[in-house]
Motif scaffolding. Sequence first.
Motif, PDB file in Angstrom:
ATOM      1  N   TRP A 277      41.046  49.475  46.387  1.00  0.00           N
ATOM      2  CA  TRP A 277      41.083  50.688  47.219  1.00  0.00           C
ATOM      3  C   TRP A 277      40.173  51.771  46.655  1.00  0.00           C
ATOM      4  CZ3 TRP A 277      47.089  50.277  47.493  1.00  0.00           C
ATOM      5  CH2 TRP A 277      47.444  49.441  48.558  1.00  0.00           C
ATOM      6  N   GLU A 278      40.170  51.918  45.332  1.00  0.00           N
ATOM      7  CA  GLU A 278      39.345  52.957  44.720  1.00  0.00           C
ATOM      8  C   GLU A 278      37.854  52.679  44.877  1.00  0.00           C
ATOM      9  OE1 GLU A 278      42.279  54.596  41.172  1.00  0.00           O
ATOM     10  OE2 GLU A 278      40.493  53.444  40.623  1.00  0.00           O
ATOM     11  N   ASN A 279      37.484  51.411  44.832  1.00  0.00           N
ATOM     12  CA  ASN A 279      36.067  51.043  44.907  1.00  0.00           C
ATOM     13  C   ASN A 279      35.627  50.630  46.303  1.00  0.00           C
ATOM     14  OD1 ASN A 279      35.029  51.087  41.969  1.00  0.00           O
ATOM     15  ND2 ASN A 279      36.986  50.046  41.810  1.00  0.00           N
ATOM     16  N   ASP A 280      36.556  50.713  47.266  1.00  0.00           N
ATOM     17  CA  ASP A 280      36.265  50.353  48.651  1.00  0.00           C
ATOM     18  C   ASP A 280      35.692  48.933  48.749  1.00  0.00           C
ATOM     19  OD1 ASP A 280      36.317  50.784  51.359  1.00  0.00           O
ATOM     20  OD2 ASP A 280      34.387  51.816  51.432  1.00  0.00           O
ATOM     21  N   LYS A 281      36.412  47.996  48.086  1.00  0.00           N
ATOM     22  CA  LYS A 281      36.011  46.592  48.070  1.00  0.00           C
ATOM     23  C   LYS A 281      37.231  45.730  48.331  1.00  0.00           C
ATOM     24  CE  LYS A 281      32.509  46.954  44.387  1.00  0.00           C
ATOM     25  NZ  LYS A 281      32.164  46.451  43.027  1.00  0.00           N
ATOM     26  N   SER A 282      36.993  44.465  48.584  1.00  0.00           N
ATOM     27  CA  SER A 282      38.111  43.525  48.618  1.00  0.00           C
ATOM     28  C   SER A 282      38.419  43.133  47.180  1.00  0.00           C
ATOM     29  CB  SER A 282      37.752  42.291  49.439  1.00  0.00           C
ATOM     30  OG  SER A 282      36.752  41.547  48.773  1.00  0.00           O
ATOM     31  N   THR A 283      39.604  42.614  46.945  1.00  0.00           N
ATOM     32  CA  THR A 283      39.980  42.242  45.577  1.00  0.00           C
ATOM     33  C   THR A 283      39.071  41.145  45.022  1.00  0.00           C
ATOM     34  OG1 THR A 283      41.665  40.738  46.485  1.00  0.00           O
ATOM     35  CG2 THR A 283      42.402  42.925  45.786  1.00  0.00           C
ATOM     36  N   ARG A 284      38.587  40.253  45.892  1.00  0.00           N
ATOM     37  CA  ARG A 284      37.736  39.162  45.396  1.00  0.00           C
ATOM     38  C   ARG A 284      36.339  39.641  45.002  1.00  0.00           C
ATOM     39  NH1 ARG A 284      38.244  38.467  50.818  1.00  0.00           N
ATOM     40  NH2 ARG A 284      36.350  38.541  52.049  1.00  0.00           N
ATOM     41  N   ASP A 285      35.929  40.846  45.487  1.00  0.00           N
ATOM     42  CA  ASP A 285      34.604  41.372  45.161  1.00  0.00           C
ATOM     43  C   ASP A 285      34.611  42.281  43.932  1.00  0.00           C
ATOM     44  OD1 ASP A 285      33.410  40.062  47.299  1.00  0.00           O
ATOM     45  OD2 ASP A 285      33.772  41.724  48.681  1.00  0.00           O
ATOM     46  N   LEU A 286      35.775  42.497  43.349  1.00  0.00           N
ATOM     47  CA  LEU A 286      35.863  43.368  42.175  1.00  0.00           C
ATOM     48  C   LEU A 286      35.274  42.689  40.944  1.00  0.00           C
ATOM     49  CD1 LEU A 286      39.532  44.670  42.473  1.00  0.00           C
ATOM     50  CD2 LEU A 286      37.466  46.059  42.693  1.00  0.00           C
ATOM     51  N   SER A 287      34.672  43.500  40.091  1.00  0.00           N
ATOM     52  CA  SER A 287      34.236  42.969  38.799  1.00  0.00           C
ATOM     53  C   SER A 287      35.428  43.019  37.850  1.00  0.00           C
ATOM     54  CB  SER A 287      33.084  43.817  38.235  1.00  0.00           C
ATOM     55  OG  SER A 287      33.566  45.096  37.866  1.00  0.00           O
ATOM     56  N   SER A 288      35.367  42.241  36.797  1.00  0.00           N
ATOM     57  CA  SER A 288      36.471  42.249  35.834  1.00  0.00           C
ATOM     58  C   SER A 288      36.579  43.614  35.157  1.00  0.00           C
ATOM     59  CB  SER A 288      36.280  41.139  34.796  1.00  0.00           C
ATOM     60  OG  SER A 288      35.061  41.306  34.111  1.00  0.00           O
TER      61      SER A 288
END
Length: 198
Positions: free
Chosen positions: A61-72
């Motif tokens: 939510w903070e990065n306006d991404k899906s969870t699968r697109d998050l970096s570690s």
Amino acid sequence: MSETVVDTSQGGGGQDRNQRPTEDQVFEILSNRRRRYVFHYLKQRDREVYLREVAEQVAAWENDKSTRDLSSAETKRVKTALHQHHLPKMDDRGFVQYDATRETVQLDENVADLEVYLDVVPGADIPWSLYYLGLAGLGIVMLTGAWADLGPLASIPEFSCAAFIVVTLLVSATIHTYVTYSRLRLGGTEKPPGVSDK
């Protein structure tokens, strides 16, 4: 900009697990966006969850991404902040039950039914309170003009002006109620208020 409205009928005291948090404690905890996101997520799940699960969703939510697109790194940054600061604070105030050893968290039963609404106002919009104030001002001008036979309002019966104002108020209140209860309630939608829908 957001205004928080809390439906809390009982006061609470400090760290007593048998009482609901006070309104001041609710505002203190939910004044932080990250903690609002945690509260929203836990309201949706209504069960014990692992810290990593919460951290991934908050980071998304903070990065306006899906969870699968998050970096570690993005997930780790949020997880560390939740573990070291936010969840212990929420636990201390009686909002959550956080087990730091097992890294599990769930809403405390005293806040599980707490309803919190955010009046999210985008930059170009006006808050509902100002909208209703403007509507009341328009109503006064219309009724005064019709009653005093001023200008174009002289040909409109006072009853028609009053009926227009009542119908406009009813439609506005209906829309406002729908938006508030369906879209601006923490835990009431997939994403928290203020997070883009894209």
